[in-house]
Design a protein around this motif. Sequence first.
Motif, short mmCIF file in Angstrom:
data_model
loop_
_atom_site.label_atom_id
_atom_site.label_comp_id
_atom_site.label_asym_id
_atom_site.label_seq_id
_atom_site.Cartn_x
_atom_site.Cartn_y
_atom_site.Cartn_z
N ILE A 5 72.25 48.55 13.35
CA ILE A 5 70.94 48.61 12.72
C ILE A 5 70.96 47.95 11.36
CG2 ILE A 5 69.18 50.13 11.78
CD1 ILE A 5 69.87 52.16 13.78
N LEU A 6 69.92 47.18 11.06
CA LEU A 6 69.68 46.71 9.70
C LEU A 6 68.72 47.68 9.04
CD1 LEU A 6 69.12 42.89 10.14
CD2 LEU A 6 70.89 43.96 8.78
N LEU A 7 69.09 48.22 7.88
CA LEU A 7 68.23 49.16 7.18
C LEU A 7 67.80 48.59 5.83
CD1 LEU A 7 69.80 52.64 7.90
CD2 LEU A 7 67.88 51.53 8.98
N LEU A 57 72.12 45.91 18.73
CA LEU A 57 71.62 45.68 17.37
C LEU A 57 70.20 46.19 17.27
CD1 LEU A 57 71.93 44.25 14.56
CD2 LEU A 57 70.98 42.22 15.67
N LEU A 58 69.93 47.01 16.25
CA LEU A 58 68.58 47.52 16.02
C LEU A 58 68.12 47.08 14.65
CD1 LEU A 58 67.33 51.09 16.89
CD2 LEU A 58 66.47 49.80 14.96
N LEU A 59 67.02 46.36 14.60
CA LEU A 59 66.45 45.86 13.35
C LEU A 59 65.24 46.73 13.00
CD1 LEU A 59 66.40 42.11 14.40
CD2 LEU A 59 68.17 43.24 13.05
N PRO A 60 65.36 47.65 12.05
CA PRO A 60 64.25 48.56 11.74
C PRO A 60 63.21 47.92 10.85
CG PRO A 60 66.08 49.07 10.34
CD PRO A 60 66.55 47.97 11.26
N GLY A 61 62.11 48.62 10.67
CA GLY A 61 61.06 48.14 9.80
C GLY A 61 61.37 48.43 8.34
N THR A 91 78.32 38.35 27.89
CA THR A 91 78.39 39.74 27.41
C THR A 91 76.99 40.28 27.19
OG1 THR A 91 80.52 39.38 26.31
CG2 THR A 91 79.20 41.24 25.55
N TYR A 92 76.67 41.37 27.86
CA TYR A 92 75.34 41.97 27.72
C TYR A 92 75.26 42.66 26.36
CZ TYR A 92 70.96 44.06 29.33
OH TYR A 92 69.64 44.40 29.48
N PHE A 93 74.38 42.15 25.49
CA PHE A 93 74.27 42.70 24.14
C PHE A 93 72.79 42.79 23.77
CE2 PHE A 93 74.38 43.03 19.59
CZ PHE A 93 75.55 43.74 19.33
N PRO A 94 72.21 44.00 23.79
CA PRO A 94 70.78 44.16 23.54
C PRO A 94 70.44 44.18 22.05
CG PRO A 94 71.74 46.28 24.03
CD PRO A 94 72.85 45.27 24.19
N VAL A 95 69.22 43.75 21.74
CA VAL A 95 68.68 43.77 20.37
C VAL A 95 67.29 44.39 20.41
CG1 VAL A 95 67.98 42.41 18.37
CG2 VAL A 95 70.00 41.73 19.70
N TRP A 96 67.03 45.28 19.46
CA TRP A 96 65.71 45.92 19.35
C TRP A 96 65.18 45.69 17.94
CZ3 TRP A 96 62.87 49.08 22.82
CH2 TRP A 96 61.75 49.72 22.26
N GLY A 97 63.91 45.28 17.83
CA GLY A 97 63.28 45.12 16.53
C GLY A 97 62.03 45.97 16.43
N THR A 98 61.93 46.75 15.34
CA THR A 98 60.75 47.58 15.09
C THR A 98 59.99 47.05 13.88
OG1 THR A 98 61.57 49.63 16.08
CG2 THR A 98 59.99 49.85 14.29
N CYS A 99 58.70 46.81 14.03
CA CYS A 99 57.81 46.37 12.96
C CYS A 99 58.37 45.11 12.29
CB CYS A 99 57.58 47.51 11.97
SG CYS A 99 56.11 47.26 10.93
N LEU A 100 58.83 45.20 11.04
CA LEU A 100 59.39 44.02 10.38
C LEU A 100 60.60 43.49 11.15
CD1 LEU A 100 58.84 42.39 7.72
CD2 LEU A 100 60.80 43.62 6.77
N LEU A 321 71.40 46.82 3.72
CA LEU A 321 72.34 47.52 4.57
C LEU A 321 72.23 47.04 6.00
CD1 LEU A 321 72.15 51.28 3.63
CD2 LEU A 321 74.04 49.74 3.29
N VAL A 322 73.33 47.03 6.66
CA VAL A 322 73.33 46.90 8.10
C VAL A 322 73.95 48.17 8.63
CG1 VAL A 322 74.20 45.64 10.07
CG2 VAL A 322 73.55 44.42 8.01
N VAL A 323 73.31 48.79 9.59
CA VAL A 323 73.82 50.04 10.12
C VAL A 323 74.14 49.86 11.59
CG1 VAL A 323 73.33 52.46 10.52
CG2 VAL A 323 72.46 51.33 8.49
N ALA A 324 75.30 50.28 12.00
CA ALA A 324 75.70 50.14 13.40
C ALA A 324 75.81 51.51 14.04
CB ALA A 324 77.05 49.43 13.49
N LEU A 325 75.35 51.62 15.26
CA LEU A 325 75.42 52.87 15.99
C LEU A 325 76.54 52.79 17.01
CD1 LEU A 325 72.38 52.46 15.12
CD2 LEU A 325 71.88 54.14 16.86
N THR A 326 77.21 53.90 17.24
CA THR A 326 78.23 53.94 18.27
C THR A 326 77.84 54.95 19.33
OG1 THR A 326 79.57 55.71 17.35
CG2 THR A 326 79.93 53.51 16.47
N PHE A 327 78.47 54.89 20.48
CA PHE A 327 78.09 55.76 21.59
C PHE A 327 78.36 57.22 21.27
CE2 PHE A 327 76.83 56.74 25.69
CZ PHE A 327 77.76 57.53 26.33
#
Length: 337
Positions: A5-7, A57-61, A91-100, A321-327
């Motif tokens: 995640i990018l915060l 990868l999750l890119l937050p607003g 390699t399957y690698f998903p990305v999610w973007g919220t708002c910004l 910040l970049v924030v990474a989530l783990t399982f």
Amino acid sequence: MRPAILLPRMLNSWRAPEVGWCPSVLTNLINLLPIFKNRIGHNRSYYEELLQKINGLLLPGGATFFNETNGYGDAGEHLIAIARELNDNGTYFPVWGTCLGMELLVLKMANGTETRSNCQAINMALPLEMKQDYNESRLFGGASEEIITKLSQENVTYNYHRYCYKEQSFSLPALNNSWRIMSLNHDVNGIEFVSTIEHLIYPFYGVQFHPEKALYEFVSKDVPHSSSAVHSAQYFAEFFINEARRNTHSYDNATEQARSLIYNYQPEYTSVLGSGYVQQYLFEDPDIAGDGDDDGPYPYYPYPNNNGNNGVASWSLGFGLVVALTFRAFAVIMEHS
């Protein structure tokens, strides 16, 4: 599995991402880690190494500009490009973007061509205006009739944005009809904007609204917290986590992962001090902070103040910040102070 995640960097002297994203993902057995700001905008090898250990990868607003040197836009450019390369190489690698984050994702996939429009969707809870073929998408194809009914008939998606993409933007040469549009909405002036998208080739997804706020943000009275809003928000979190589970990246050992996790840091209760967020992680940045006096490069504010803006910090200077989530853990990688 570790979605990253990018915060946002919300103040000149502190890194202050909202905490709402953390429990929304932790609920799904995911963990988070921070990335130090002095890595952002340069040192591509750092991002390449990180994305080999995480699962998405999750890119937050937030509130920032894309053209700040070593800021959110620069870091996002590296991360999105690397995510694209991983998928190109099998390699399957998903990305999610919220708002910004959605806006940044579309911008970088268009090679930096700006196609956003001005719009005014501030503190608006809306139902999604579904496109006719929404159920052909990956995002909504597996959704129950109950979830679709809630999303399309109730005010469950919270919007807070001043920019947006219009439907015709996605037919421009820079985007080349490479995205599927699943829903639209209208701002306070009746301007139509795109509210959910997914890429036709890559496992990349974007929403213009804020699913996480229905679950964990209680400062603004305009954020919906009904049972339908909570269930709808949880649907998006679970969908993305299931996407991340398809990736098999991992840390070399448990100790390396544990030392990176968000549990090593404590969030602050900031809404009581005037912030638009209930809690935030505050990380000091001595390189740009003032000395506590008014003669510094910026005035010193120990906590963000929403200044009547219901959730957007008044002195937002970008993303630090970049924030990474783990399982199994939710970790945050932070800059050195």
